[in-house]
Scaffold this active site. Structure first.
Site, short mmCIF file in Angstrom:
data_model
loop_
_atom_site.label_atom_id
_atom_site.label_comp_id
_atom_site.label_asym_id
_atom_site.label_seq_id
_atom_site.Cartn_x
_atom_site.Cartn_y
_atom_site.Cartn_z
N GLN A 1 -8.64 10.63 7.46
CA GLN A 1 -9.74 11.54 7.81
C GLN A 1 -9.25 12.98 7.82
OE1 GLN A 1 -11.14 11.03 11.85
NE2 GLN A 1 -13.15 11.85 11.37
N GLY A 2 -9.91 13.85 7.06
CA GLY A 2 -9.53 15.25 6.98
C GLY A 2 -10.56 16.15 7.65
N TYR A 3 -10.50 16.25 8.96
CA TYR A 3 -11.42 17.11 9.71
C TYR A 3 -10.69 18.34 10.26
CZ TYR A 3 -15.52 13.99 9.82
OH TYR A 3 -16.63 13.24 9.50
N SER A 4 -9.72 18.13 11.16
CA SER A 4 -9.07 19.23 11.86
C SER A 4 -8.29 20.14 10.91
CB SER A 4 -8.13 18.70 12.94
OG SER A 4 -8.85 18.03 13.96
N GLU B 1 -17.14 6.90 15.29
CA GLU B 1 -15.80 6.99 15.87
C GLU B 1 -15.85 6.92 17.39
OE1 GLU B 1 -11.76 9.70 15.45
OE2 GLU B 1 -13.68 10.56 14.85
N GLU C 1 -13.74 18.53 26.78
CA GLU C 1 -14.61 19.68 27.02
C GLU C 1 -15.84 19.64 26.12
OE1 GLU C 1 -10.71 20.44 28.65
OE2 GLU C 1 -11.36 19.78 26.67
#
Length: 408
Positions: free
Chosen positions: A138-141, A256, A386
């Protein structure tokens, strides 16, 4: 005193569910032998310990028809009911099977493909996954876009029948083992925030892609940095429409934070039984303070199970996962951090030993120490606590939005 938490009385099972459970139990008994036995703690959702054996096990699952259970049969699945997916997660953890190696593809990208993909995409993407022939990451951050996913700057420009990708992703789990990455990239020049993003599928084995492992405190390299330098992918490798990537990203995150939590929930049950066994052997149950904390932790685990069932029921009624999934993500990450804190108190001086396998005094203690270290990040990944609290307050409780902070 050891509490039997291997079953969930809250789950109503039909005749077909019971037949499914019996079939699964028989298969696990027959196949969870030899090198595959006793490997439940060797690896996890973000560390690649024992990787080759886990991949071999994953391929065996695929050959035997245990992957993509709820997918339509035409895409390699069984068309199984949600209750059967829950039964699978429960029995899999109870049997002590190896940690999953293809989690990101089967549990995250596949539901998004089923929701937004074309028939051609579903066939092309899901059938190989149903046999565990392909590993996804997974390439999110990004360095400047963690919990603030809308701030991604990795970009792609169309060049004929291909997209040319440039940018960087970080904390990319199993990228050094993966064949493909599903990534959120900016495909509309000049766009910002939620607009102009696309959910892009990019092959990793090509010029222009560099994967750099990140060594963690556990001594493994499950996390990675991924650099794109004029990497390419074909135009048919976008799920949904170009520019509508935010919707696709939220579909993935919903799964997720909701369905994938089943794997955590039932592995936590196993950890609870292990810790109760340690406490019983070492006299921890004779300490009133520790005993109270163990009982409180057990009650919290039961609450987690009921809440997860409620979230899944709501999703089935609505036909999709909504903001309710954030409740489960926030709860389980907070619970597990507190649980592993308790585990260290039960271990006493042994909590100060190393986290490497073989560091003693037994595998259960080693597993608890590794779980403690791993749990430090659980309130960050899949959306920080948060962010989850903001989603719960604003989208579920309809409270005022948090004021935006002005730049200093």
């Amino acid at each position: 005193m050891v509490i039997d938490i291997s079953e969930s009385s809250a789950l109503p099972l039909s005749k077909s569910d019971l037949e499914f459970r019996d079939e699964l139990r028989t298969w696990l008994d027959e196949n969870l032998v030899g090198d595959f036995a006793g490997q439940a703690e060797r690896g996890g959702p973000d560390d690649d310990d024992n990787w080759e054996l886990r991949r071999e096990w994953e391929r065996l699952l695929g050959r035997s028809g245990w992957l993509g259970l709820s997918w339509p049969e035409e895409y390699g699945g069984r068309g199984a009911a949600m209750t059967q997916e829950i039964v699978f997660a429960m029995e899999y953890a109870k049997a002590g099977a190896p940690p999953r190696a293809a989690f990101h593809g089967e549990s995250l990208m596949a539901p998004t493909a089923l929701s937004l993909g074309t028939h051609e995409q579903k066939s092309r993407l899901l059938l190989p996954m149903s046999k565990s022939e392909i590993v996804w990451c997974q390439g999110y951050s990004e360095p400047g876009a963690g919990s603030d996913l809308a701030n991604v700057s990795t970009r792609a420009v169309r060049d004929g029948d291909e997209w040319v990708v440039n940018g960087q992703k970080i904390w990319t789990t199993f990228a050094h083992h993966a064949d493909w990455i599903f990534a959120i990239v900016r495909t509309e020049p000049g766009s910002n925030r939620h607009s102009g993003l696309s959910y892009m599928l990019i092959p990793l084995d090509q010029p222009g892609v560099t994967v750099v492992p990140i060594r963690t405190m556990l001594g493994d390299s499950g996390f990675n940095e991924v650099y794109f330098d004029d990497a390419r992918t074909t135009v048919d490798n976008i799920l949904g429409e170009p520019g509508d990537g935010w919707q696709a990203a939220m579909t993935t995150l919903g799964h997720e934070r909701a369905t994938s939590v089943l794997n955590y929930q039932f592995s936590f049950r196993r950890e609870m039984n292990d810790l109760l066994g340690i406490a019983s052997k070492r006299g921890g149950l004779d300490d009133p303070a520790l005993k109270d904390r163990l009982v409180d932790s057990y009650i919290g685990l039961q609450i987690m199970g009921y809440n997860n069932l409620r979230t899944l029921t709501t999703a089935l009624e609505k036909g999709k996962f909504g903001p309710e999934a954030s409740i489960g993500k926030y709860y389980w990450s907070k619970w597990h951090q507190e649980f592993t804190d308790l585990a260290m108190d039960v271990l006493g001086p042994d909590a100060l030993l190393a986290t490497e396998w073989g560091s003693g005094p037994d595998s259960a203690s080693e597993s608890m120490r590794r779980a403690f270290v791993r749990a430090r990040a659980e309130s960050i990944y899949a959306g920080s606590s948060e962010i989850q609290k903001n989603i719960i307050s604003e989208r579920l409780l309809k409270m005022p939005r948090e004021p935006k902070r002005s730049a200093q």
